[in-house]
Design an enzyme around this catalytic site. Structure first.
Site, short mmCIF file in Angstrom:
data_model
loop_
_atom_site.label_atom_id
_atom_site.label_comp_id
_atom_site.label_asym_id
_atom_site.label_seq_id
_atom_site.Cartn_x
_atom_site.Cartn_y
_atom_site.Cartn_z
N GLY A 173 0.84 -1.20 0.00
CA GLY A 173 0.00 0.00 0.00
C GLY A 173 0.87 1.25 0.00
O GLY A 173 2.03 1.23 -0.41
N GLY A 174 0.30 2.31 0.53
CA GLY A 174 1.02 3.60 0.57
C GLY A 174 2.33 3.51 1.32
O GLY A 174 3.22 4.34 1.14
N GLY A 408 24.22 13.01 -29.42
CA GLY A 408 23.67 13.55 -28.17
C GLY A 408 24.15 12.77 -26.97
O GLY A 408 24.36 13.35 -25.89
N ALA A 409 24.34 11.47 -27.14
CA ALA A 409 24.77 10.65 -26.00
C ALA A 409 26.17 11.07 -25.54
O ALA A 409 26.48 11.05 -24.35
CB ALA A 409 24.74 9.17 -26.38
C1 HXC Z 1 -3.28 -4.50 12.16
C2 HXC Z 1 -2.17 -6.32 11.38
C3 HXC Z 1 -1.95 -5.68 10.13
C4 HXC Z 1 -2.45 -4.36 9.99
C5 HXC Z 1 -1.06 -7.61 10.05
N1 HXC Z 1 -1.60 -7.51 11.25
N2 HXC Z 1 -1.26 -6.51 9.32
N3 HXC Z 1 -2.83 -5.72 12.36
N4 HXC Z 1 -3.09 -3.80 11.02
N5 HXC Z 1 -2.26 -3.67 8.85
C6 HXC Z 1 -1.59 -8.50 12.31
C7 HXC Z 1 -2.45 -9.70 12.02
O1 HXC Z 1 -3.76 -9.44 12.45
C8 HXC Z 1 -1.79 -10.77 12.86
O2 HXC Z 1 -2.16 -10.60 14.20
C9 HXC Z 1 -0.34 -10.41 12.79
O3 HXC Z 1 -0.29 -9.04 12.40
C10 HXC Z 1 0.41 -11.20 11.74
O4 HXC Z 1 -0.30 -11.16 10.55
P1 HXC Z 1 -0.67 -12.46 9.71
O5 HXC Z 1 -1.72 -12.09 8.77
O6 HXC Z 1 -0.93 -13.60 10.65
O7 HXC Z 1 0.71 -12.74 9.01
P2 HXC Z 1 0.97 -13.26 7.53
O8 HXC Z 1 0.12 -14.44 7.25
O9 HXC Z 1 2.42 -13.40 7.43
O10 HXC Z 1 0.50 -12.09 6.56
C11 HXC Z 1 1.17 -10.86 6.60
C12 HXC Z 1 0.39 -9.84 5.75
C13 HXC Z 1 -1.08 -9.81 6.23
C14 HXC Z 1 0.48 -10.22 4.28
C15 HXC Z 1 1.07 -8.49 5.95
O11 HXC Z 1 -1.10 -9.67 7.65
C16 HXC Z 1 -1.85 -8.70 5.63
O12 HXC Z 1 -2.30 -8.79 4.49
N6 HXC Z 1 -2.05 -7.65 6.44
C17 HXC Z 1 -2.83 -6.50 6.01
C18 HXC Z 1 -2.07 -5.73 4.98
C19 HXC Z 1 -2.79 -4.47 4.59
O13 HXC Z 1 -3.75 -4.51 3.87
N7 HXC Z 1 -2.32 -3.40 5.19
C20 HXC Z 1 -2.84 -2.10 4.92
C21 HXC Z 1 -2.08 -1.69 3.65
S1 HXC Z 1 -2.49 -0.11 3.17
P3 HXC Z 1 -2.33 -11.85 15.18
O14 HXC Z 1 -2.75 -11.24 16.48
O15 HXC Z 1 -3.36 -12.73 14.58
O16 HXC Z 1 -0.99 -12.50 15.25
C22 HXC Z 1 -1.42 0.81 3.96
C23 HXC Z 1 -1.66 2.21 3.72
C24 HXC Z 1 -0.53 3.06 4.05
O17 HXC Z 1 -0.58 0.41 4.64
C25 HXC Z 1 -1.04 4.41 3.79
C26 HXC Z 1 0.03 5.40 3.66
C27 HXC Z 1 -0.54 6.66 3.16
#
Ligand code: HXC
Length: 518
Positions: A173-174, A408-409
């Site tokens: 993401g961001g 040019g290069a």
């Molecule tokens: C809160 C999160 C989290 C998040 C992971 N966890 N991402 N908690 N916010 N963004 C937590 C899970 O709930 C889990 O907690 C633990 O971290 C480990 O995650 P798993 O899913 O069990 O691990 P894994 O299978 O390895 O997968 C990792 C992952 C997946 C691919 C990163 O967790 C995932 O898809 N997370 C969400 C990613 C996402 O969409 N993020 C937002 C992106 S947008 P527990 O307690 O169960 O262990 C963004 C915007 C930025 O970031 C903006 C900037 C302007």
């Protein structure tokens, strides 16, 4: 009786223990099973033994908006502080995937912002070890605001202190835009990925099946997108390479890189270089032979080694001083300049200029890549970036034309005409508007067409053109080349030139900033 003070001492011990424990044994084991180190193990390998001083060990967030307000995460999923690399101070943050997936919320961001602020204030590099699920979902817009604070600081720190990102897990993401705005991005093979939208979104929006690795793995970003500057097999080697990179760099834009004497004599010659250029101008050779021959101790740290391989960029030392090297690679696409090569080199040149690193340019370039793909892809814009970057650079700029330097290069590759300080040519240099065939086809088209033996006329005209133009002597006569040098002496000449340019000063008119064609 236990005094309150002693009570607090043991409380502190307890709280520290909890923080150091991160997400607990099971999550640490899971991290290891994936071939990943923990946030603290990474810091230990990155910094000199025992030098790490932590900040905000006890800081926790305010809780999110999903009813879990009482739940505080130890260290809030990131370890921050400072330490040394070979005795020089650096600031570091290391996201802890074992604590709520290393996700970034308000407190997490405040911890990172604090070390970034210190890094800029004291003039030391900032190194981020990224391993995070992105914005902490439970914190909603606060998590987005938190990212904004970091982006803001990335830009404030840009050109002030070196910023280095290591991607050692997910980065989606961001969140990708913070590393993207730092100077160098390392990615670890098989455990890291970077994408703006993940495989699920890709499937939903454009109905394409793709794995995370295929979409944004280390190899993809190292060879295809150019997002990663270094692709490294594992965490341990990655952190070692960061240390190596830091050793080439100054701590901030007011300093020069540390001097390191590798005991390689400056006057060392290499007679084999006199025979590096093949007799046939269409034959290729490997520019790395020249690079490794002239640098101190044959030590070269190449940047984006697998991306736009027709140009080589990297750091080395000459006479103990760090230099940034930009060289065409005739062994790949004949060393032609295309859009990717131009942007790769332009960004590198701008980094070197910002951090007082002299530039050395080794030229063997037949021209710009022709064709609709390049034109429609904006080679005019991208080539202009490299031109702009060289002209803008006020650090010492030295060029050696070893073979082709056409059109040019030739101009773009740090030529005299765009005010490089000193340029040398080997006797094998070819400096002209066009190569012999292209030139003859234009200026003798009619004559060749009307000739009874067009092939013989063509050959005769090309030979004539070659004698007149395909050499460095016309340019040397005009003073466009400061000297035609023996290839074997290249190292010595460059080191002497760097020495006299060390006190170079350039004055530019005041302006807010230029407008580089992006
Ligand atoms: C809160 C999160 C989290 C998040 C992971 N966890 N991402 N908690 N916010 N963004 C937590 C899970 O709930 C889990 O907690 C633990 O971290 C480990 O995650 P798993 O899913 O069990 O691990 P894994 O299978 O390895 O997968 C990792 C992952 C997946 C691919 C990163 O967790 C995932 O898809 N997370 C969400 C990613 C996402 O969409 N993020 C937002 C992106 S947008 P527990 O307690 O169960 O262990 C963004 C915007 C930025 O970031 C903006 C900037 C302007």
């Amino acid at each position: 009786m236990v005094l309150p003070l002693h009570d607090n001492l043991s409380r502190l011990e307890e709280m520290r223990r909890e923080s150091i424990q991160g997400g607990g044994d099971d999550r640490i084991a899971a991290q290891h099973q994936r071939g990943k180190l923990t946030a603290r193990e990474r810091i230990d390998l990155l910094l000199d033994a025992g030098s790490f001083e932590e900040f905000d060990t006890l800081k926790t967030g305010r809780g999110g908006s999903l009813g879990e307000d009482d739940h505080h995460y130890p260290g809030d999923g990131v370890v921050t502080g400072h330490g040394t690399i070979d005795g020089r101070e650096v600031f570091v943050f290391s996201q802890d995937f074992t604590v709520i997936g290393g996700s970034l919320g308000e407190a997490h961001s405040q911890k990172i912002s604090k070390v970034m602020d210190h890094a800029v204030r004291v003039g030391s590099p900032i190194i981020g070890l990224n391993d995070s699920g992105g914005a902490r979902i439970q914190e909603g817009v606060d998590a987005l605001a938190a990212y904004g604070e970091i982006f803001h600081r990335n830009v404030e720190a840009s050109g002030v202190v070196p910023q280095i990102s290591c991607i050692m897990g997910p980065c989606a993401g961001g969140a990708v835009y913070s590393p993207a705005m730092t100077d160098f991005t390392f990615m670890v093979e098989n455990s890291s990925n970077m994408f703006v939208t993940g495989p699920n979104v890709v499937k939903t929006v454009i109905h394409q099946d793709i794995t995370a690795e295929e979409l944004g793995g280390a190899q993809v970003h190292g060879a295809v997108s150019g997002v990663a500057h270094f692709v490294i097999p594992n965490d341990i080697l990655c952190l070692r390479e960061v240390r190596r990179l830091i050793n080439f760099l100054p701590s901030n834009n007011r300093q020069k890189s540390p001097f390191l004497d590798l005991r390689d004599p400056p006057e060392r010659t290499d007679p084999a270089l006199d025979y590096l250029i093949p007799p046939n101008p269409n034959q290729t050779y490997d520019m790395n032979i020249l690079i490794y021959s002239i640098l101190d101790g044959a030590e070269f740290l190449e940047i984006q080694a697998n991306y736009a391989r027709n140009i080589i960029c990297g750091f080395g030392r000459m006479g103990g001083q760090t230099i940034g090297l930009v060289a065409n690679q005739p062994a790949v696409l004949a060393g032609v300049l295309d859009s990717n090569a131009s942007t790769k080199a332009a960004r590198f040149v701008r980094f070197c200029d910002t951090f007082n690193i002299p530039l050395i340019c080794l030229v063997d370039v037949p021209g710009f890549m022709p064709g609709p793909e390049q034109e429609h892809g904006g080679i005019i814009r991208h080539g202009a970036k490299l031109l702009y970057a060289f002209i803008e650079a006020t650090v010492p700029r030295i060029t050696v034309i070893v073979r082709k330097a056409y059109g040019g290069a030739y101009l773009v590759m740090n030529s005299k005409h765009i005010h490089c300080d000193i340029n040398y040519a080997w006797p094998t240099a070819e400096i002209a508007v066009l190569g012999p065939r292209g030139a003859v086809e234009v200026i003798y088209r009619k004559e060749i067409k009307e000739s009874k033996n067009p092939d013989a006329t063509m050959a005769e005209k090309m030979e004539h053109y070659r004698k007149a133009f395909v050499n460095p002597f016309l340019a040397a006569k005009r003073g466009y080349i400061d000297d035609v040098i023996f290839p074997r002496d290249t190292r010595h000449r460059l080191i002497r030139t760097l020495q006299f340019l060390e006190s170079k000063k350039t004055h530019r008119p005041d302006r807010k900033h230029g407008n580089i064609p992006l």
